[in-house]
Design an enzyme around this catalytic site. Structure first.
Site, PDB file in Angstrom:
ATOM      1  N   GLU A 158       0.802  -1.233   0.000  1.00  0.00           N
ATOM      2  CA  GLU A 158       0.000   0.000   0.000  1.00  0.00           C
ATOM      3  C   GLU A 158       0.836   1.285   0.000  1.00  0.00           C
ATOM      4  OE1 GLU A 158      -2.792  -0.416   3.248  1.00  0.00           O
ATOM      5  OE2 GLU A 158      -3.562  -2.295   2.485  1.00  0.00           O
ATOM      6  N   ASN A 201       1.944  -5.257  -3.076  1.00  0.00           N
ATOM      7  CA  ASN A 201       0.537  -5.552  -2.790  1.00  0.00           C
ATOM      8  C   ASN A 201      -0.235  -4.259  -2.527  1.00  0.00           C
ATOM      9  OD1 ASN A 201      -1.500  -7.640  -2.107  1.00  0.00           O
ATOM     10  ND2 ASN A 201      -1.334  -6.865  -0.007  1.00  0.00           N
ATOM     11  N   HIS A 237     -10.737  -6.046  -2.133  1.00  0.00           N
ATOM     12  CA  HIS A 237     -11.809  -5.869  -1.145  1.00  0.00           C
ATOM     13  C   HIS A 237     -12.964  -5.166  -1.849  1.00  0.00           C
ATOM     14  CE1 HIS A 237      -9.324  -7.116   2.194  1.00  0.00           C
ATOM     15  NE2 HIS A 237      -8.374  -6.292   1.808  1.00  0.00           N
ATOM     16  N   GLU A 266      -6.457 -10.683  -1.030  1.00  0.00           N
ATOM     17  CA  GLU A 266      -7.284 -10.424   0.162  1.00  0.00           C
ATOM     18  C   GLU A 266      -8.767 -10.388  -0.213  1.00  0.00           C
ATOM     19  OE1 GLU A 266      -5.862  -6.996   2.373  1.00  0.00           O
ATOM     20  OE2 GLU A 266      -3.765  -7.515   2.029  1.00  0.00           O
ATOM     21  N   ASP A 268     -12.482 -10.316  -0.610  1.00  0.00           N
ATOM     22  CA  ASP A 268     -13.762 -10.429   0.085  1.00  0.00           C
ATOM     23  C   ASP A 268     -14.756  -9.515  -0.615  1.00  0.00           C
ATOM     24  OD1 ASP A 268     -12.816  -7.993   1.133  1.00  0.00           O
ATOM     25  OD2 ASP A 268     -12.743  -8.695   3.201  1.00  0.00           O
TER      26      ASP A 268
HETATM   27  O1  9MR Z   1      -7.783  -7.822   8.560  1.00  0.00           O
HETATM   28  C1  9MR Z   1      -6.853  -7.007   9.213  1.00  0.00           C
HETATM   29  C2  9MR Z   1      -7.434  -6.484  10.507  1.00  0.00           C
HETATM   30  O2  9MR Z   1      -7.603  -7.549  11.425  1.00  0.00           O
HETATM   31  C3  9MR Z   1      -6.542  -5.414  11.093  1.00  0.00           C
HETATM   32  O3  9MR Z   1      -7.185  -4.835  12.207  1.00  0.00           O
HETATM   33  C4  9MR Z   1      -6.214  -4.380  10.056  1.00  0.00           C
HETATM   34  C5  9MR Z   1      -5.302  -3.342  10.629  1.00  0.00           C
HETATM   35  O4  9MR Z   1      -4.772  -2.497   9.694  1.00  0.00           O
HETATM   36  O5  9MR Z   1      -5.609  -4.992   8.939  1.00  0.00           O
HETATM   37  C6  9MR Z   1      -6.472  -5.863   8.293  1.00  0.00           C
HETATM   38  O6  9MR Z   1      -5.862  -6.390   7.133  1.00  0.00           O
HETATM   39  C7  9MR Z   1      -5.538  -5.445   6.135  1.00  0.00           C
HETATM   40  C8  9MR Z   1      -4.325  -5.969   5.402  1.00  0.00           C
HETATM   41  O7  9MR Z   1      -3.288  -6.235   6.304  1.00  0.00           O
HETATM   42  C9  9MR Z   1      -3.859  -5.028   4.324  1.00  0.00           C
HETATM   43  N1  9MR Z   1      -4.920  -4.682   3.421  1.00  0.00           N
HETATM   44  C10 9MR Z   1      -6.159  -4.259   4.048  1.00  0.00           C
HETATM   45  C11 9MR Z   1      -6.624  -5.280   5.064  1.00  0.00           C
HETATM   46  C12 9MR Z   1      -7.974  -4.917   5.613  1.00  0.00           C
HETATM   47  O8  9MR Z   1      -7.908  -3.730   6.337  1.00  0.00           O
END
Ligand code: 9MR
Length: 444
Positions: A158, A201, A237, A266, A268
């Site tokens: 990101e 990513n 997402h 990722e 969903d």
């Molecule tokens: O799913 C993850 C969640 O449990 C955490 O609280 C969050 C914190 O930033 O991160 C989420 O996963 C993220 C991933 O690491 C990177 N892309 C976005 C995902 C969803 O927020």
């Protein structure tokens, strides 16, 4: 046990097995009936994000084990989890996920080495040269710890802004080191674990848009200048504001055409019922249509633990029941639902264990598919100069050359749906340390 000192015959072996690491193979005479098996039949993995603290919940683990062939630690490999204070590394929860996966032949995606979020505050306080040292040290220490065990690493996550600017996102790395931090991270990563695929990513890059154009330009530049990058992850997402883009496949393909693999990392999709199911099927079909789209990961096992649980975006509901989206994904992958009828299948994974100067131990894990099985067999082929000097937890039979062993269970070969067992053996290398070729599993 028995030593097989017979002389070599030349054996044509099929190169089923990668040279290092853990490999999952599934084999069945029947149509695949799980996500993982049906994706494997298409040459791809099907993974999920997992959280270490749910692995002890029986239906969570059973669903994970039966359906998925790859895992991504949802939070456990992030900087704040692994190096909350400088130079002090805590791998407990991440190692737990790794062990769970390795024992079952699942691949592991490493997520993530350099990211502006879930970054401990000490990192942001460092001056530029110290920050560079800390970033490279973090990459080096973590990748060394997991060397040879991670299929793909999200090296940088990101790093681009949303919207039309195409600019890099502000972060301690960007602000103090400039855009060059990204390639520096990739170079450090390659030097540390040359076997791992190195991915960039991001999210909101799934279709062709200003942000994905900016990432595309970076990847193109990296490929032109020889900056090591192997793959691009598309988080994917989706919800009603951000649906599966019409040009998803085209976008994946243009990145693949740059000479990198692409992965859906990722996935969903918020929603329910047939509209969610259709969106999921479209996403899966986009990946299948791109030969360099090597795998799909959904961002969680069950709706109840999703980061967007209110949007019920996953394939299993809060009670681990399969949703219509599950059925549509399975169908898109070419699998058929068991219908409770019980197609007997099993899959197999191989992992090297102890190694000495003259020999190594191998371990094969057998996992039943979504139906119980009452027996199995797995063929193991070694190189012509090698010998198998011992076996355990199974009953081997041998071909005339002594180089092909068919392993069957010791006694009762019954496994519950998703159940596992393993057998082991010692390979005398006689100078050839190649791993064995482990054939598909046949269930009865
Ligand atoms: O799913 C993850 C969640 O449990 C955490 O609280 C969050 C914190 O930033 O991160 C989420 O996963 C993220 C991933 O690491 C990177 N892309 C976005 C995902 C969803 O927020």
């Amino acid at each position: 046990m028995r030593s097989h000192a017979r002389k070599a015959l030349v054996l044509a072996t099929t190169g089923l097995l990668a040279a290092t690491g853990v490999v999952a193979l599934s084999g069945t005479a029947h149509a695949a009936s799980t996500l993982g098996e049906s994706a494997a039949a298409k040459g791809r993995y099907f993974g999920t994000a997992v959280a270490a603290n749910h692995l002890g919940e029986a239906p969570y683990a059973a669903t994970l084990n039966a359906e998925f062939t790859s895992v991504t630690p949802e939070n456990e490999m992030k900087w704040d989890a692994l190096e909350a204070s400088r130079g002090s590394f805590t791998y407990g929860a991440a190692d737990q996920i790794l062990a769970h996966a390795q024992g079952r032949g699942m691949k592991v995606r490493g997520h993530t080495l350099v990211w502006h979020s879930q970054l401990p505050s000490w990192v942001g306080t460092l001056a530029a040269s110290d920050l560079r040292t800390a970033m490279n040290n973090h990459i080096t220490q973590v990748m060394r710890h997991y060397q040879g065990k991670i299929h793909s690493w999200d090296v940088v996550n990101e790093a681009f802004q949303d919207g039309s600017s195409g600019a890099r996102r502000s972060s301690p790395f960007q602000d103090k080191l400039g855009s060059g931090f990204i390639e520096e991270a990739f170079r450090t990563a390659r030097a540390t674990d040359p076997a791992a695929k190195l991915c960039y990513n991001d999210y909101n890059t799934d279709g062709v848009n200003a942000k994905s154009n900016a990432v595309y330009a970076m990847v193109k530049d990296f490929k032109q200048r020889g900056v090591p990058i192997d793959c691009v992850g598309f988080q994917s997402h989706f919800n009603s504001q951000s649906p599966v883009p019409a040009d998803y496949q085209q976008n994946l393909q243009r990145f693949a055409d740059l000479g990198v693999d692409v992965q859906i990392t990722e996935l969903d999709i918020e929603g329910s019922g047939s509209s969610q199911a259709t969106s999921y099927a479209n996403a899966v079909k986009a990946c299948l249509a791109v030969s360099r789209c090597t795998g799909i990961t959904v961002w969680g096992v069950t709706d109840k633990y999703s980061w967007r649980s209110g949007g019920t975006p996953l394939l299993f509901d809060g009670n681990y029941a399969k949703k219509p989206a599950y059925d549509s994904v399975l169908a898109a992958l070419g699998g058929t639902s068991g219908g409770g009828g019980g197609t007997r299948t099993c899959s197999v994974s191989y992992a090297k264990q102890e190694e000495w100067g003259d020999r190594y131990n191998g371990k094969v894990t057998v996992t039943a598919g979504s139906s119980a099985i009452s027996g199995w067999n797995v063929r193991v082929t070694i190189a012509s100069v090698q010998e198998i000097s011992a076996t355990w937890n199974g009953t081997p039979s041998w071909d005339g050359t002594g180089k092909v062993m068919t392993m069957t269970p010791n006694g009762n070969g019954s496994l519950a749906a998703g159940g596992t067992t393993s057998f082991g053996f010692t390979v005398m290398t006689h100078g050839n340390t190649a791993p064995p070729t482990v054939g598909a599993c046949t269930a009865s």
